[in-house]
Design a protein around this motif. Structure first.
Motif, PDB file in Angstrom:
ATOM      1  N   ASN A  29      -0.075   5.041   8.542  1.00 48.94           N
ATOM      2  CA  ASN A  29       0.056   3.787   7.947  1.00 48.94           C
ATOM      3  C   ASN A  29      -1.353   2.898   7.766  1.00 48.94           C
ATOM      4  OD1 ASN A  29       1.693   1.890   6.692  1.00 48.94           O
ATOM      5  ND2 ASN A  29       1.385   0.544   8.585  1.00 48.94           N
ATOM      6  N   ARG A  30      -1.974   3.040   9.123  1.00 47.76           N
ATOM      7  CA  ARG A  30      -3.101   2.394   9.377  1.00 47.76           C
ATOM      8  C   ARG A  30      -4.065   3.071   8.453  1.00 47.76           C
ATOM      9  NH1 ARG A  30      -5.151  -1.744  13.096  1.00 47.76           N
ATOM     10  NH2 ARG A  30      -6.932  -2.152  11.955  1.00 47.76           N
ATOM     11  N   ARG A  31      -4.322   4.205   8.447  1.00 45.12           N
ATOM     12  CA  ARG A  31      -5.172   4.907   7.388  1.00 45.12           C
ATOM     13  C   ARG A  31      -4.989   4.475   5.812  1.00 45.12           C
ATOM     14  NH1 ARG A  31      -6.903   7.218   2.748  1.00 45.12           N
ATOM     15  NH2 ARG A  31      -8.671   8.423   3.176  1.00 45.12           N
ATOM     16  N   HIS A  32      -3.766   4.418   5.548  1.00 45.51           N
ATOM     17  CA  HIS A  32      -3.394   4.333   3.963  1.00 45.51           C
ATOM     18  C   HIS A  32      -3.572   2.703   3.818  1.00 45.51           C
ATOM     19  CE1 HIS A  32      -1.142   6.133   1.044  1.00 45.51           C
ATOM     20  NE2 HIS A  32      -0.334   5.126   0.755  1.00 45.51           N
ATOM     21  N   CYS A  33      -3.445   1.669   4.853  1.00 41.54           N
ATOM     22  CA  CYS A  33      -3.548   0.330   4.507  1.00 41.54           C
ATOM     23  C   CYS A  33      -5.068   0.072   4.447  1.00 41.54           C
ATOM     24  CB  CYS A  33      -3.113  -0.553   5.569  1.00 41.54           C
ATOM     25  SG  CYS A  33      -1.149  -0.218   5.384  1.00 41.54           S
ATOM     26  N   THR A  34      -6.157   0.875   5.413  1.00 39.93           N
ATOM     27  CA  THR A  34      -7.319   0.520   5.300  1.00 39.93           C
ATOM     28  C   THR A  34      -8.113   1.066   4.372  1.00 39.93           C
ATOM     29  OG1 THR A  34      -7.043   0.357   7.791  1.00 39.93           O
ATOM     30  CG2 THR A  34      -9.652   0.724   7.034  1.00 39.93           C
ATOM     31  N   LYS A  35      -7.808   2.129   3.608  1.00 37.69           N
ATOM     32  CA  LYS A  35      -8.425   3.009   2.796  1.00 37.69           C
ATOM     33  C   LYS A  35      -7.989   3.074   1.154  1.00 37.69           C
ATOM     34  CE  LYS A  35     -11.073   5.776   6.055  1.00 37.69           C
ATOM     35  NZ  LYS A  35     -11.664   7.062   6.352  1.00 37.69           N
ATOM     36  N   PHE A  36      -6.752   2.256   1.179  1.00 38.98           N
ATOM     37  CA  PHE A  36      -5.881   2.711  -0.071  1.00 38.98           C
ATOM     38  C   PHE A  36      -5.382   1.436  -0.477  1.00 38.98           C
ATOM     39  CE2 PHE A  36      -1.962   4.323  -2.251  1.00 38.98           C
ATOM     40  CZ  PHE A  36      -2.780   4.875  -3.549  1.00 38.98           C
ATOM     41  N   ASN A  37      -5.178   1.113  -1.799  1.00 42.82           N
ATOM     42  CA  ASN A  37      -4.619  -0.121  -2.027  1.00 42.82           C
ATOM     43  C   ASN A  37      -3.252  -0.064  -3.082  1.00 42.82           C
ATOM     44  OD1 ASN A  37      -4.997  -2.808  -1.491  1.00 42.82           O
ATOM     45  ND2 ASN A  37      -6.868  -2.760  -2.109  1.00 42.82           N
ATOM     46  N   GLY A  38      -2.610   1.143  -2.886  1.00 46.02           N
ATOM     47  CA  GLY A  38      -1.452   1.364  -3.520  1.00 46.02           C
ATOM     48  C   GLY A  38      -1.587   1.771  -5.188  1.00 46.02           C
ATOM     49  N   VAL A  97     -12.955  -3.787   5.913  1.00 47.26           N
ATOM     50  CA  VAL A  97     -12.768  -2.434   5.500  1.00 47.26           C
ATOM     51  C   VAL A  97     -14.314  -1.704   6.136  1.00 47.26           C
ATOM     52  CG1 VAL A  97     -12.595  -0.806   3.721  1.00 47.26           C
ATOM     53  CG2 VAL A  97     -11.108  -2.719   3.835  1.00 47.26           C
ATOM     54  N   LYS A 153     -11.917  -0.819  -2.666  1.00 46.99           N
ATOM     55  CA  LYS A 153     -11.408  -0.359  -1.035  1.00 46.99           C
ATOM     56  C   LYS A 153     -11.747   0.803  -0.624  1.00 46.99           C
ATOM     57  CE  LYS A 153      -7.524  -1.402   1.946  1.00 46.99           C
ATOM     58  NZ  LYS A 153      -6.282  -2.066   1.866  1.00 46.99           N
ATOM     59  N   CYS A 154     -11.032   1.551  -1.517  1.00 40.46           N
ATOM     60  CA  CYS A 154     -11.245   3.199  -1.335  1.00 40.46           C
ATOM     61  C   CYS A 154     -12.567   3.680  -1.165  1.00 40.46           C
ATOM     62  CB  CYS A 154     -10.351   3.946  -2.397  1.00 40.46           C
ATOM     63  SG  CYS A 154      -8.921   3.227  -3.009  1.00 40.46           S
ATOM     64  N   THR A 188     -13.576   1.350   8.631  1.00 38.07           N
ATOM     65  CA  THR A 188     -13.583   2.828   8.350  1.00 38.07           C
ATOM     66  C   THR A 188     -14.659   3.372   9.271  1.00 38.07           C
ATOM     67  OG1 THR A 188     -15.001   2.166   6.510  1.00 38.07           O
ATOM     68  CG2 THR A 188     -12.876   2.534   5.973  1.00 38.07           C
ATOM     69  N   MET A 246     -12.964   4.330  12.601  1.00 39.12           N
ATOM     70  CA  MET A 246     -12.053   5.317  12.497  1.00 39.12           C
ATOM     71  C   MET A 246     -12.948   6.569  12.492  1.00 39.12           C
ATOM     72  SD  MET A 246      -9.652   3.903   9.407  1.00 39.12           S
ATOM     73  CE  MET A 246      -8.237   3.113   9.800  1.00 39.12           C
ATOM     74  N   ARG A 258      -5.090  -1.305 -10.646  1.00 38.62           N
ATOM     75  CA  ARG A 258      -5.981  -0.309  -9.941  1.00 38.62           C
ATOM     76  C   ARG A 258      -7.098   0.261 -10.714  1.00 38.62           C
ATOM     77  NH1 ARG A 258      -6.352  -2.614  -6.493  1.00 38.62           N
ATOM     78  NH2 ARG A 258      -7.503  -0.913  -5.396  1.00 38.62           N
ATOM     79  N   GLU A 317       0.814  -1.286   0.026  1.00 39.27           N
ATOM     80  CA  GLU A 317      -0.212   0.037  -0.065  1.00 39.27           C
ATOM     81  C   GLU A 317       1.010   1.209   0.049  1.00 39.27           C
ATOM     82  OE1 GLU A 317      -0.440  -2.555   1.913  1.00 39.27           O
ATOM     83  OE2 GLU A 317      -2.858  -2.905   2.243  1.00 39.27           O
ATOM     84  N   TYR A 364      -9.190   5.993  16.496  1.00 38.96           N
ATOM     85  CA  TYR A 364      -8.122   4.838  15.794  1.00 38.96           C
ATOM     86  C   TYR A 364      -7.865   3.853  17.062  1.00 38.96           C
ATOM     87  CZ  TYR A 364      -7.374   6.639  11.224  1.00 38.96           C
ATOM     88  OH  TYR A 364      -7.456   7.063  10.011  1.00 38.96           O
ATOM     89  N   GLU A 417      -8.002  13.414   8.583  1.00 38.98           N
ATOM     90  CA  GLU A 417      -8.905  12.433   9.315  1.00 38.98           C
ATOM     91  C   GLU A 417      -8.098  11.859  10.569  1.00 38.98           C
ATOM     92  OE1 GLU A 417      -9.878   9.335   6.880  1.00 38.98           O
ATOM     93  OE2 GLU A 417     -10.360  10.488   5.160  1.00 38.98           O
ATOM     94  N   LEU A 418      -6.654  11.993  10.539  1.00 39.78           N
ATOM     95  CA  LEU A 418      -5.995  11.606  11.719  1.00 39.78           C
ATOM     96  C   LEU A 418      -6.053  12.323  12.932  1.00 39.78           C
ATOM     97  CD1 LEU A 418      -2.712  10.522  10.055  1.00 39.78           C
ATOM     98  CD2 LEU A 418      -4.930   9.381  10.113  1.00 39.78           C
ATOM     99  N   LYS A 454     -11.697  15.419  -3.016  1.00 42.08           N
ATOM    100  CA  LYS A 454     -10.619  14.542  -2.535  1.00 42.08           C
ATOM    101  C   LYS A 454     -10.033  13.549  -3.491  1.00 42.08           C
ATOM    102  CE  LYS A 454     -12.467  14.581   2.033  1.00 42.08           C
ATOM    103  NZ  LYS A 454     -12.757  13.827   3.440  1.00 42.08           N
ATOM    104  N   ASN A 484      -7.157  13.781   2.775  1.00 41.60           N
ATOM    105  CA  ASN A 484      -7.371  12.688   3.609  1.00 41.60           C
ATOM    106  C   ASN A 484      -6.811  13.008   4.953  1.00 41.60           C
ATOM    107  OD1 ASN A 484      -9.025  11.536   1.737  1.00 41.60           O
ATOM    108  ND2 ASN A 484      -7.181  10.234   0.897  1.00 41.60           N
ATOM    109  N   TYR A 512      -3.683  -6.565  12.140  1.00 36.90           N
ATOM    110  CA  TYR A 512      -4.333  -6.793  11.030  1.00 36.90           C
ATOM    111  C   TYR A 512      -4.541  -8.327  10.555  1.00 36.90           C
ATOM    112  CZ  TYR A 512      -2.737  -1.976   9.755  1.00 36.90           C
ATOM    113  OH  TYR A 512      -2.216  -0.831   9.617  1.00 36.90           O
ATOM    114  N   ASN A 553      -7.046  11.410  16.290  1.00 39.00           N
ATOM    115  CA  ASN A 553      -8.276  10.851  16.277  1.00 39.00           C
ATOM    116  C   ASN A 553      -8.357   9.908  17.390  1.00 39.00           C
ATOM    117  OD1 ASN A 553     -10.414   9.374  15.704  1.00 39.00           O
ATOM    118  ND2 ASN A 553     -10.424   9.689  13.405  1.00 39.00           N
ATOM    119  N   LEU A 605      -0.270   6.081  12.474  1.00 42.21           N
ATOM    120  CA  LEU A 605      -1.608   6.453  12.455  1.00 42.21           C
ATOM    121  C   LEU A 605      -1.861   6.576  10.895  1.00 42.21           C
ATOM    122  CD1 LEU A 605      -2.606   9.373  14.677  1.00 42.21           C
ATOM    123  CD2 LEU A 605      -3.312   6.998  14.971  1.00 42.21           C
TER     124      LEU A 605
END
Lengths: 408, 408
Positions: free
Chosen positions: A283-292, B134, B109-110, B138, B141, B256, A75, B8, A117-118, B289, A114, B15, B5, A281
């Motif tokens: 990293n957790r957001r990026h891995c949960t809501k994004f896939n690279g 997910v 996922k996003c 989310t 969070m 993607r 990610e 979290y 959000e943290l 965004k 984004n 995971y 936040n 934080l």
């Protein structure tokens, strides 16, 4: 009953760039024979560098064969890219940023939007005026502001950039927790010195504040003394996140790639005042809501750091900077005062008493040139326009001739 | 002081897939000579279809020339793609979805993760158990849940899928506002009939609720009578959003691209109970965004809808479905009960009294095969494992032989 996020209602009804598009469309309908030259939106116009095209094709070829095919990638981005970023963009300037502090993404707009959000809901936020609207709008959506009144959202501390302060906002007079900064600035094109930036870093360290530093235009810096990264300032790694983009650097607005730096030394605080790792934080957001980011796109970006790529990218940026110089010369000749355009693709022109939209309409109707009215970037932008250097040389030259004739 | 936040903190510390990776790494260190076969994470392994590769290369070539170069594209995706999606994925099945109701993105996922931002903080949410993490994470969070206790987040209405209800959750007994559904299901591989789905649509209409329908695996449906889209159900366009992905359909996990359908007829409500257009809300979020999907990637996806592309994509999915059939046969022979694998790439195997992780460890240590422990998907997943059909035929065959030997 499924209820909407009520904070969306607070957003100003219209977008700046859709308002502009409407006026341009109306003008074109009335003047179907006139060719419009767009120096408004900050979008690049020149092809991707050859090195990137080659890297891109190679990446696609790898996806064509089971043996070299890539499925889900990390990610945070592939190491081959993160390592080059650390070396070329940071180590080369004495900034001690590690590969695993870099998060590759599909755009700085997404990351800037984004990142808020943290944070806790009730933090105090300082945002420049004029400003790239995304910082503000995403905090409005998140419920961190009051209503929009007299051209401003309640609850935000605005950092004013005016001719009086040379378009460099002063430190906030009241304590703030989160500060958005952008240098070279969008929309004013101004830059900040190391000494100037150090004041912000010191403020953040003294006040346990965090700086979100948008360096999307750093590639346009030609003045040797100016910092490209906030991490050139001592201690910044404890209090700053930096956003970078390939959009303007390498022409990636339509290809999509950017990255965000979150140093491991950077701490925020929980409700009890205990330190929390911002890196963890995000990293957790990026891995949960994004896939690279798409693998072939990452291969295209990798080529930015090849010897060939570095030369081509510099040439691309220089091309636009030459446009900026032509715009500066033309404005000077017409007797306008302005800032920007030397280490930036944007020129911020004082309308000499004209309202922003009036100035915009004048250039559109008399010269067929589209700029961006400064008022669209905030109250302090009133009276200014932003002219962008992103177009072909031919169009920029033509536009300057037309403006000169229109304003004679 | 910049505060984090606090929601979290409620997230489970680890995971699922990183736990699995750790156990696999430990096994490999102890058994360096043993080849591990991965049937765990749902990641494709086969090359992109030829048609997509060709489209991708063409898109890259266009970026190499100033005359055909593309900068910022429409945030919602190019019309050339949105129109094909509407025609091939919806009109062809009698679902009346327009091109401008489709939002192209870089991943389901996003979109699944971001969509909850559009809603009020205090809505009541129903989420299946077991479930793709997910949806849950989310909302945690965003602060819509209480703490994690006894394997569940407080405040969420869990929709249980168990052998007693044939892994098809019943309608919630208490009123809910937002419902996540996924068919063909991840992780159980179960499908839903039109009649079954109609019950959910009717529930949503009767209760002014909204359904977020995840159809990422619809391409695996081979049973003619099963719905591919929730919009095959009358009235669904008023109460449902649908997520689609090219990840599993066309092998795009590393490339993607995905899309989300938000019908213009779909309404949510403001605090006064007045209707608010969900399409307008998502459009605002998407434009603020997100900056659109890479142009060459959209060209690659466009080719999915060519005659050649349609044949190749079907062949790709059939390949994985044949793997799924082999897994089903092997499990049957071993006397396991299971669901899924006929219209889905996932087989949900009952461990016959074994704990999920115990079953996982058994298959890893005795057969060198990685699956996913069902407990990682929620409390109702305890006692099950998920086997994925995403691997080469050779590896799937080898894995089934090894499992048979290990369990004899």
């Amino acid at each position: 009953m499924i209820r909407a996020n009520r904070h969306y209602e607070k957003l100003k009804a219209s977008y700046l760039f859709s308002d502009i598009a409407k006026r341009v469309a109306a003008y074109q309908e009335e003047n179907p024979d006139k060719e419009v030259i767009r120096l408004g939106i900050g979008d690049v116009t020149r092809a991707l560098p050859n090195a990137c095209i080659e890297g891109f094709h190679k990446g696609v070829d790898e996806m064509a064969d089971d043996a070299t095919f890539r499925g889900y990638g990390p990610e945070q981005g592939y190491d081959f890219l993160r390592e080059k970023i650390a070396k070329f963009d940071f180590h080369s300037r004495g900034a001690d940023i590690d590969a695993d502090e870099i998060f590759v993404s599909d755009g700085a707009k997404c990351d800037c939007g984004n990142f808020q959000e943290l944070f806790a809901q009730d933090i105090k936020i300082a945002i420049p005026d004029p400003v790239y609207p995304v910082y503000l709008d995403t905090n409005v959506m998140a419920g961190r502001t009051g209503i929009f009144e007299d051209g401003r959202y309640q609850g935000i501390v605005y950092l004013e950039s005016t001719r009086e302060n040379n378009f460099l906002p002063e430190l906030p007079k009241e304590p703030v927790d989160l500060i958005y900064l952008c240098f070279p600035n969008n929309p004013t094109g101004t830059t900040i010195t190391k000494a100037g930036l150090k004041e912000w870093v010191d403020y953040a360290r003294d006040n346990k504040a965090l700086i979100l530093f948008d360096a999307a235009y750093e590639a346009f810096i030609r003045d040797e003394d100016l910092p490209h990264s906030i991490y050139e300032i001592e201690g910044a790694e404890q209090v700053a996140v930096e956003f970078r983009s390939y959009s303007k650097t390498a022409g990636f607005t339509g290809t999509r790639c950017a990255y965000t730096v979150v140093p491991k030394a950077c701490m925020v605080y929980d409700d009890a005042g205990e330190k929390v790792s911002l890196h963890a934080l995000w990293n957790r957001r990026h891995c949960t809501k994004f896939n690279g980011v798409s693998y072939p796109v990452q291969k295209a970006v990798e080529a930015v750091y090849s010897q060939e790529g570095q030369i081509q990218v510099k040439a691309l940026v220089s091309y636009y900077l030459k446009n900026a110089e032509l715009i500066r010369m033309a404005m000077e000749e017409l007797g306008f005062t302005f800032v920007g355009g030397d280490n930036s693709p944007y020129i911020w022109v004082d309308g000499q008493g004209r309202d922003s939209w009036e100035f915009f309409d004048l250039l559109l109707s008399k010269a067929g040139v589209v700029c961006t009215p400064g008022a669209g970037f905030g109250r302090c932008g009133q009276g200014y326009i932003r002219i962008s250097a992103f177009n072909s040389r031919e169009n920029v030259e033509k536009a300057m001739v037309r403006i000169a004739e229109a304003l004679k």
